[in-house]
Enzyme design. Structure first.
Site, PDB file in Angstrom:
ATOM      1  N   ASP A  74      24.260 -21.010 -67.899  1.00 40.79           N
ATOM      2  CA  ASP A  74      24.829 -20.007 -68.804  1.00 40.79           C
ATOM      3  C   ASP A  74      26.225 -20.496 -69.189  1.00 40.79           C
ATOM      4  OD1 ASP A  74      25.544 -17.630 -70.062  1.00 40.79           O
ATOM      5  OD2 ASP A  74      25.889 -16.553 -68.185  1.00 40.79           O
TER       6      ASP A  74
HETATM    7  C1  SPV Z   1      24.948 -11.808 -68.197  1.00 41.20           C
HETATM    8  O1  SPV Z   1      24.035 -11.136 -67.709  1.00 41.20           O
HETATM    9  O2  SPV Z   1      24.756 -12.790 -68.880  1.00 41.20           O
HETATM   10  C2  SPV Z   1      26.339 -11.439 -67.965  1.00 41.20           C
HETATM   11  C3  SPV Z   1      26.714 -10.823 -66.705  1.00 41.20           C
HETATM   12  O3  SPV Z   1      27.162 -11.744 -68.786  1.00 41.20           O
HETATM   13  S1  SPV Z   1      27.224 -12.095 -65.638  1.00 41.20           S
HETATM   14  O4  SPV Z   1      26.092 -12.956 -65.391  1.00 41.20           O
HETATM   15  O5  SPV Z   1      27.693 -11.419 -64.450  1.00 41.20           O
HETATM   16  O6  SPV Z   1      28.311 -12.814 -66.266  1.00 41.20           O
HETATM   17 MG    MG Z   2      26.488 -13.267 -70.041  1.00 39.93          MG
END
Ligand code: SPV
Ligand code: MG
Length: 286
Positions: A56
């Protein structure tokens, strides 16, 4: 049959003291969240990236996140809140993003004050944030270009994640609200709710507060409501549960050599047909 009608996220907020939102990354998971009773679905950048086995970290493009969110929204009778990370770049990207997501029928987006490219909040390593005024500018841009009155923009601060302290988190949220944000999301990676409770004590309530209780699970929804939180996002529990189940299932099949023992434990094909609304489709051929 194909077209779903759903209230805007702003409308849903008006109907509930606290809106409960579940993370999802594809239509089928979103439909199951809706079935459980959630009032909205979070198109999670973490889940959408993980579904591709990618970090991510702003690797996927805006159109890929738009595709995921739009596929979710098309299958639901509840609104999708889209995790738009940093807005995919600078001010121009934010303007384009709002245009594209609104055109796809999305009624709420969330943007965070990290620099682009971002990295997931729980990853090891330092988080870099934009200066407050620069991110407030992105919020102002988003609000200036929206074409529907209801469109909802959540400003998320990563000040606590980045270890910048409570004063910084509060002043950033105030600046974002003053720039036009409809709500603020204050993220924390602490193992208890204390940091968020401390923020709520300081917050003047100028706009609603959104939380993501991933690392502080011990906070019942009734207490969350009493604490003055307006939106709770259970961001990744669906995907984490999927992993546990898939891992167990694949292993069981491989080890047993057949699926006899497993059959009573897993959903039927008929169950999937129902979620696909197969009967409605078959009427088209009748
Ligand atoms: C997501 O679910 O992508 C979020 C929350 O942004 S976190 O993973 O805690 O950043
Ligand atoms: Mg996120």
């Amino acid at each position: 049959m194909l077209k779903r009608t759903y209230p805007s996220f702003r409308t849903v907020l008006g109907r509930h003291d606290v809106v409960r939102v579940a993370g999802a990354h594809h239509a089928l998971s979103g439909v199951l969240a809706q079935e459980a009773g959630f009032q909205a679905v979070w198109s999670s950048s973490f889940e959408v990236s993980a579904a591709r086995c990618l970090p991510d970290a702003s690797i996927l493009t805006m159109t890929e996140f738009l595709d995921a969110a739009s596929n979710l929204q098309k299958a639901l009778d509840i609104p999708v809140v889209v995790d738009c990370d940093t807005g995919y770049g600078g001010n121009y990207n934010v303007a384009h993003m709002v245009h594209e997501f609104e055109a796809a029928g999305i009624t709420a987006v969330c943007m965070e004050d990290k620099t682009f490219p971002k990295l997931n909040s729980f990853a090891d390593g330092r988080q870099a944030l934009l200066p407050t005024t620069a991110f407030a500018g992105k919020i102002r841009t988003a609000k200036a270009v929206q074409s529907t009155e209801d469109f909802y923009v959540i400003a998320r601060t990563e000040a606590l994640i980045a270890g910048m302290g409570m004063d910084e988190a509060v002043s950033r949220c105030q600046a974002y609200a003053d720039a036009g944000a409809d709500a603020v999301l204050v993220h924390s990676k602490k193992p208890t709710k204390d940091e968020i409770v401390a923020f709520l004590d300081r917050w003047d309530g100028r706009v609603p507060v959104v939380i993501v209780p991933t690392t502080y699970p011990d906070w019942h929804i009734d207490e969350v409501r009493e604490g003055g939180v307006s939106v709770v996002i259970y961001a990744n529990h669906g995907m984490r549960a999927t992993l546990t189940t898939l891992r167990k299932t694949y292993r069981a099949i491989y080890e047993a050599g057949d699926t006899m023992a497993l059959e009573p434990e897993i959903a039927s094909v008929r169950d999937i047909f129902d979620l696909q609304r197969m009967a409605d489709w078959q009427k088209l051929d009748a």
